[in-house]
Design an enzyme around this catalytic site. Structure first.
Site, PDB file in Angstrom:
ATOM      1  N   MET A 106       0.826  -1.204   0.000  1.00  0.00           N
ATOM      2  CA  MET A 106       0.000   0.000   0.000  1.00  0.00           C
ATOM      3  C   MET A 106       0.861   1.255   0.000  1.00  0.00           C
ATOM      4  O   MET A 106       1.813   1.374   0.764  1.00  0.00           O
ATOM      5  CB  MET A 106      -0.918  -0.056   1.239  1.00  0.00           C
ATOM      6  N   ASN A 126       0.663   4.352   1.013  1.00  0.00           N
ATOM      7  CA  ASN A 126       0.472   5.476   1.939  1.00  0.00           C
ATOM      8  C   ASN A 126       1.612   6.486   1.808  1.00  0.00           C
ATOM      9  O   ASN A 126       2.768   6.098   1.734  1.00  0.00           O
ATOM     10  CB  ASN A 126       0.463   4.963   3.375  1.00  0.00           C
ATOM     11  N   HIS A 181       6.193  -0.135  -8.026  1.00  0.00           N
ATOM     12  CA  HIS A 181       4.785   0.242  -8.167  1.00  0.00           C
ATOM     13  C   HIS A 181       4.357   1.192  -7.044  1.00  0.00           C
ATOM     14  O   HIS A 181       3.809   2.264  -7.296  1.00  0.00           O
ATOM     15  CB  HIS A 181       3.918  -1.027  -8.171  1.00  0.00           C
ATOM     16  N   GLU A 182       4.610   0.780  -5.815  1.00  0.00           N
ATOM     17  CA  GLU A 182       4.148   1.601  -4.688  1.00  0.00           C
ATOM     18  C   GLU A 182       4.880   2.938  -4.657  1.00  0.00           C
ATOM     19  O   GLU A 182       4.280   3.967  -4.375  1.00  0.00           O
ATOM     20  CB  GLU A 182       4.318   0.872  -3.354  1.00  0.00           C
ATOM     21  N   HIS A 230       3.461   5.395  -7.146  1.00  0.00           N
ATOM     22  CA  HIS A 230       2.195   5.989  -6.712  1.00  0.00           C
ATOM     23  C   HIS A 230       2.395   7.354  -6.050  1.00  0.00           C
ATOM     24  O   HIS A 230       1.450   8.131  -5.955  1.00  0.00           O
ATOM     25  CB  HIS A 230       1.498   5.078  -5.700  1.00  0.00           C
TER      26      HIS A 230
HETATM   27 ZN   LIG Z   1      -1.338   0.331  -6.868  1.00  0.00          ZN
END
Ligand SMILES: [Zn+2]
Length: 876
Positions: A275, A277, A309-310, A313
Site C-alpha cells: 500500500m 500510503n 509500483h508503490e 504511486h
Molecule cells: Zn497500486
C-alpha cells in the site's frame, strides 16, 4: 441483488457538501480500546448562495446534513467548536454519524472514539499483526479508525500523535515528517494534503536498514525499510530496488521525491500486496523479504516490481489521486503501466511483455468474458473492495499503453508532464487524464474512451489477399465484442495494431507499421510488396484483443523461427499449440484416440535451439495454460482439458528427451546464489527442461529430479524440484515434502510454498484429501491471507481437482468461503471469484457449483463482499 439500496452508481456522484482541510489525530494504542481523539476542521463546500436562494423560495432553513462514515467504532464524546454537542444534535448508526444541522461556516469537531485492533480480523483499518500495530485504509478502512468523510475527494493535511510505550514499541511511524519524539509519544506532520485512504500508522518493535538517495535536484532522502527483528538481512534487495525506482522515475517521467524521509514496513498479515500510503508504504512481507535461501528468482522479480509500483504511486496516486473509486484505474492502471515500463527497462522488455500477457489472458480475459465483466471504469458497485480487479489494474494498464502507442512516446511523455502539473494536489477522473492526452497532443480520443466504459475483449477477425500484379497486400479487419452484463451492444473500439511483414527468407519487408481500426470493418492496403508475405499481426500485443487470423501451420512454424518481434515469436507458438490442444481435447471428449502432430512438436522443439535469450526460451517452451485454452471454448470440461494438455506435454517430453537432458546439463549455474539476469535465465531454462523431464516417469529422469531437489541450495531450484516431484507423484516425493517441512516449518513465507506445491499438485486422486488434512496442520493459518491463498486459493486454481466430476472441489472451496467470510470478507469474496467460470461449465458441473453457491448465499450474516460476487455469478 438483495441489498439494492446499497449499490453505488457513478452517475450519482456529487461533489461533497463538506470538506475537511485539517485534521489532527491522537492515538493512545491499546490492543483493545485504542483511543482515537480527532480534531477535524470542517468547511462547508456546498454553494451557499444557491442555497440561500432556494431557501428564500421554499422558506426552508436547513443546510445539507454532515454525514461522517464510521464502522465498528465506539463514540466516546463529540464537541463542536469546543462545546459538548447535545445528543439531539447528532445521530449515530452502524454506518456513521450524522449532524443534521451543522453550522453554515467553517467549524471544528472534536471526536473521541475507541476501537479494538486485536479483534480486527478483516485487516482493514487499525489492526494487529504479529504483535505490531498497523493500518490499511484503502479503500474504506479509515472509517474503522474514526468518524470521517471517508472519500478520496476530501483532502486534508494530517498531524498525528502516537502514544505508545517507547520500550515496547520503539518504532512509531506515520506519514510525513517526524516533528516531536518523547518516550511517551511521537508527533508526525504531513505537509501534503491527502485523502484519508493514504493515512498510515505503524507501532512495532522492529529492526530496519537505512540508505540514502540523492534526488535530481540534489536533495538527500533517507530511505528506511523495517521488518521483524532478525529479518533485516532479507531487506537489501528491496532497498536496491527502491533506489532503482527513485532513479528511474526521475529519468523516465521527470518525477522527483518530495520529502526527506521514505519508510517501508513489512507486515505479516496483509490483505493485498502493498500500500502506497504517503511516505510510509506498508508491504505484505511476501513481496518485501528476500534472500536466495528462502526466495525464488520470481520472488526477487516481484519484489522489485511491487517496490517500484508503490513508490511510483507517490505521483500517480498520492500527488494526483482519484476523485472516487469508480475512477480507481486512474491511479492503478497508470501505475501498473509505469511499473511494467520500469521492469521492461531494468530487465528484458519482451520477457516482461510476455509475462504480462500470460497473466492478462489467464485472469483478465476470463473475467471480461464472464458474469463479473465490468468496464475499466465501472458504473456501479456494492462493495468497492471487490473492484480491485485484473480489469481495473491490468486492462487499465493496457489502455494507457495504447494511448502511448497512439500518441507516440515523446508526445505521451509531454502529456504525462501536463497531467502531473495540471492536477498536482487534486482528486481527478479518468476523463481529466484523457483530456491531458488530448490537449497535449491535439488528438481526439473521444471514441478511444470506449475502452474505459465498455467491458469485454474485442474479437478482431483478420483476412488478407495478396495481389501479385499490383504488388499490394490488402488486410481486412473486422471487430466484434460480445455482450457483457448490462451492456448488450457495443460500439466499435479504437484498436491500434502494429503489423510487420516477412518475406520468404524471414526478413522484414519495410518497417513495422501501426494501423488503427476504429470502424466495425476496415481495409488496409500495403504497397510495393514484391512477394506474398507472412503477416506478423498485433506485434508486442499492441491491443488487448483476441485476434482471429487463419494462419496455416507452416506460417506459425515460420514465425516461431523468424519473427523479429520476440513477442510474436512467442505468440506464434502459443497459437500453434492452442490449435493442436483443441484438436486433442475434441478427441478426449469423444473418447477417440489422441492425435499426434509431429509437425507441431518439431516446431515447438525449435525453441530449444535458442541460446542467445534463455529467459525468452524458457517462457516460449511453456504450453498454454488450461485457463487460457478454456477461454477459447464455449463450454469447457477442465478434467478433459487437463488430459489433452497432458498428452501434448508428454509427447513433447518424450520426443525431445535427449535434447531436454542436454539443456538441463548445459545450464547449471556455477554460483547458486547468483541472481544476475544471466544466472536467472539459465536457471529458468534448466528448470523448464526439468519440468518436462519430470513428466516421463523413466527411472533416470525420476532420479534426476530427486537429485535436483537433494542438491538444491537456493529456493528457486528447491521449490521447483519439490513441485515437479509432488505434482507428478514421483517416487520419493513424500520424503522430499517431509524434509522441506522440517527445514522450514518456522518460516511462514517459505512454508507457504510448501502448502502451494501440495494444493496445486496435478496427479494423484488424493490431492483434495491431502489439502483437507493440511487445513488442520499448525503451519496453516486461516487468519493469514498469504496462508489462505497458498492452500485454499492454490487448490481453487488447480483446475482438474477444483472441477473434479464428483463436485468435491466445489464443496470444499464453498465451505472454506463460508468459514472465511466470518473472518475476512475481502478474502472470502476473492476466493468466490473462482466460481466465475460457472456459465461455461457443462450442465452436471453447473448444477454442482450452483448448489454450493446457493449454500453460501444461505449463510446467515453473509458479507456484502461475498454476496455481490456470488449473486452476480448466479444472475448474469
Ligand atoms: Zn497500486
Amino acid at each position: 441483488m438483495e441489498k439494492n439500496s446499497q449499490i453505488k452508481y457513478l452517475k450519482d456522484y456529487k461533489k461533497p457538501d463538506y470538506l475537511i482541510d485539517k485534521v489532527s489525530l491522537d492515538f493512545t494504542l491499546k490492543e483493545k480500546g485504542t483511543k482515537v481523539a480527532s480534531v477535524l476542521h470542517v468547511v462547508p463546500a456546498y454553494d451557499t448562495k444557491a442555497k440561500e436562494k432556494a431557501e428564500a423560495k421554499e422558506k426552508e432553513t436547513s443546510v445539507p446534513p454532515l454525514f461522517l462514515n464510521g464502522e465498528d467504532i465506539k463514540l466516546v464524546s463529540i464537541k463542536l467548536d469546543g462545546k459538548d454537542l447535545p445528543a439531539k444534535d447528532y445521530q449515530v448508526s452502524d454506518e456513521g454519524l450524522t449532524l443534521p444541522n451543522p453550522p453554515q461556516k467553517p467549524f471544528t469537531l472534536e471526536i473521541v472514539v475507541t476501537n479494538d485492533p486485536k479483534d480486527n480480523t478483516r485487516l482493514m483499518g487499525l489492526y494487529m499483526s504479529g504483535g505490531i500495530y498497523c493500518t490499511q485504509c484503502e479503500p474504506e478502512g479509515f472509517r474503522r479508525i474514526t468518524y470521517y468523510l471517508d472519500h478520496p475527494d476530501v483532502m486534508a493535511k494530517f498531524k498525528v500523535t502516537i502514544r505508545a510505550d517507547k520500550k515496547k514499541y520503539p518504532v512509531r511511524l506515520s506519514n510525513g515528517n517526524l516533528i516531536e519524539e518523547t518516550d511517551d509519544y511521537v508527533v508526525w506532520e504531513d505537509p501534503f494534503a491527502k485523502p484519508c485512504y493514504l493515512f498510515a500508522l505503524v507501532a512495532a518493535d522492529y529492526g530496519f536498514i537505512e540508505d540514502h538517495f540523492k534526488t535530481m535536484s540534489g536533495k538527500d532522502v533517507t530511505l528506511r525499510i523495517y521488518a521483524a527483528k532478525g529479518k533485516e538481512k532479507r531487506l537489501y534487495h528491496a532497498m536496491a530496488s527502491l533506489k532503482r525506482a527513485f532513479k528511474w522515475d526521475e529519468e523516465a517521467f521527470g518525477r522527483e521525491y518530495d520529502l526527506d524521509l521514505f519508510n517501508v514496513v513489512a507486515v505479516h498479515d496483509f490483505n493485498v500486496g502493498a500500500m502506497e500510503n504517503k511516505s510510509l508504504n506498508i508491504f505484505n512481507e511476501k513481496v518485501l523479504l528476500a534472500d536466495p535461501e528462502t526466495s525464488t528468482d520470481m520472488d526477487y522479480y516481484n519484489i522489485e516490481s511491487v517496490i517500484a509500483h508503490e513508490y511510483f504511486h507517490n505521483w500517480s496516486g498520492d500527488r494526483v489521486t482519484a476523485r472516487d473509486w469508480f475512477n480507481l484505474s486512474l491511479k492503478e492502471g497508470l501505475t501498473v503501466y509505469r511499473d511494467s515500463e520500469f521492469s521492461s527497462d531494468v530487465n528484458s522488455r519482451p520477457v516482461e511483455r510476455i509475462q504480462n500477457v500470460i497473466y492478462l489472458r489467464a485472469a483478465q480475459f476470463p473475467e471480461d468474458a464472464g458474469p463479473l465483466a465490468h468496464p475499466v471504469r465501472p458504473d456501479s458497485y456494492l462493495e468497492i473492495d471487490n473492484f480491485y480487479t485484473v480489469t481495473i489494474y491490468q486492462k487499465g494498464s493496457e489502455v494507457i499503453r495504447m494511448q502511448e502507442k497512439i500518441l507516440g512516446k515523446p508526445a505521451f511523455r509531454k502529456a504525462m508532464d501536463l497531467y502531473f502539473s495540471r492536477h498536482d494536489g487534486q482528486a481527478v477522473t479518468i476523463d481529466d487524464f484523457v483530456k491531458c492526452m488530448e490537449d497535449s497532443s491535439g488528438i481526439d480520443l473521444t471514441q478511444f474512451k470506449l475502452w474505459y466504459s465498455q467491458a469485454g475483449t474485442p474479437l478482431v477477425s483478420a483476412a488478407s489477399t495478396y495481389d501479385a500484379e499490383a504488388k499490394t497486400l490488402t488486410l481486412t479487419l473486422t471487430q466484434r465484442t460480445n455482450p457483457t452484463p448490462n451492456q448488450p451492444t457495443k460500439e466499435p473500439f479504437v484498436i491500434p495494431i502494429e503489423v510487420g511483414l516477412l518475406d520468404s527468407s524471414g526478413k522484414e519487408i519495410g518497417e513495422s507499421k501501426t494501423i488503427i481500426l476504429n470502424k466495425p470493418s476496415q481495409e488496409f492496403v500495403f504497397k510495393d510488396i514484391f512477394e506474398k508475405p507472412v503477416l506478423s499481426l498485433n506485434r508486442g500485443f499492441t491491443s488487448p484483443i483476441k485476434l482471429d487470423y487463419a494462419y496455416t501451420d507452416e506460417e506459425l512454424a515460420f514465425l516461431m523461427k523468424h519473427d523479429s518481434d520476440l513477442f510474436n515469436r512467442w505468440e506464434a507458438g502459443q497459437a500453434y499449440a492452442l490449435k493442436y490442444i483443441l484438436k486433442v481435447y475434441d478427441e478426449v471428449k469423444k473418447g477417440g484416440s489422441l492425435p499426434i502432430d509431429d509437425n507441431f512438436i518439431k516446431a515447438f522443439g525449435s525453441y530449444l535451439d535458442i541460446t542467445d535469450d534463455k529467459a525468452f526460451a524458457a517462457l516460449a517452451l511453456r504450453l498454454p495454460t488450461a485457463r487460457f485454452v478454456g477461454n477459447n471454448l464455449d463450454k469447457v470440461d477442465f478434467v478433459a482439458l487437463h488430459q489433452a494438455i497432458k498428452h501434448v506435454r508428454g509427447l513433447f517430453a518424450r520426443t525431445f528427451k535427449d535434447k531436454l537432458l542436454k539443456v538441463y546439463h548445459e545450464n547449471k549455474v556455477a554460483d547458486p546464489f547468483d541472481i544476475s539476469s544471466e544466472a536467472c535465465a539459465k536457471r529458468a531454462i534448466r528448470n523448464q527442461a526439468m519440468v518436462y523431464l519430470g513428466l516421463l516417469h523413466d527411472g533416470d529422469t525420476d532420479a534426476l529430479v530427486r537429485d535436483h531437489y537433494a542438491g538444491a541450495v537456493n529456493m528457486t531450484d528447491m521449490s521447483i524440484a519439490l513441485a515437479v516431484l509432488t505434482s507428478n507423484r514421483i517416487h520419493g516425493y513424500e520424503d522430499a515434502l517431509g524434509d522441506f517441512y522440517w527445514n522450514h516449518k518456522d518460516d511462514p513465507l517459505v512454508i507457504n510454498k510448501w502448502l502451494l506445491v501440495q494444493s496445486t499438485a496435478e496427479e494423484g486422486s488424493d490431492v483434495l484429501e491431502k489439502v483437507q488434512k493440511l487445513t488442520k496442520d499448525s503451519v496453516f493459518n486461516l487468519f493469514n491471507p498469504n496462508s489462505v491463498y497458498s492452500l485454499i486459493g492454490g487448490f481453487a486454481s488447480n483446475l482438474p481437482h477444483f472441477h473434479a466430476t464428483d463436485g468435491s472441489g466445489y464443496r470444499f472451496i464453498g465451505d472454506k468461503i463460508i468459514e472465511i467470510d466470518g473472518i475476512n470478507p475481502q478474502i472470502a469474496a476473492r476466493l468466490a471469484t473462482n466460481f466465475t467460470i460457472y456459465p461455461k461449465l457443462e450442465a452436471h458441473q453447473q448444477a454442482q457449483m450452483k448448489a454450493v453457491m446457493d449454500k453460501i448465499l444461505q449463510k446467515p450474516g453473509l458479507s456484502n463482499h461475498t454476496l455481490e460476487i456470488i449473486s452476480k455469478i448466479i444472475n448474469n
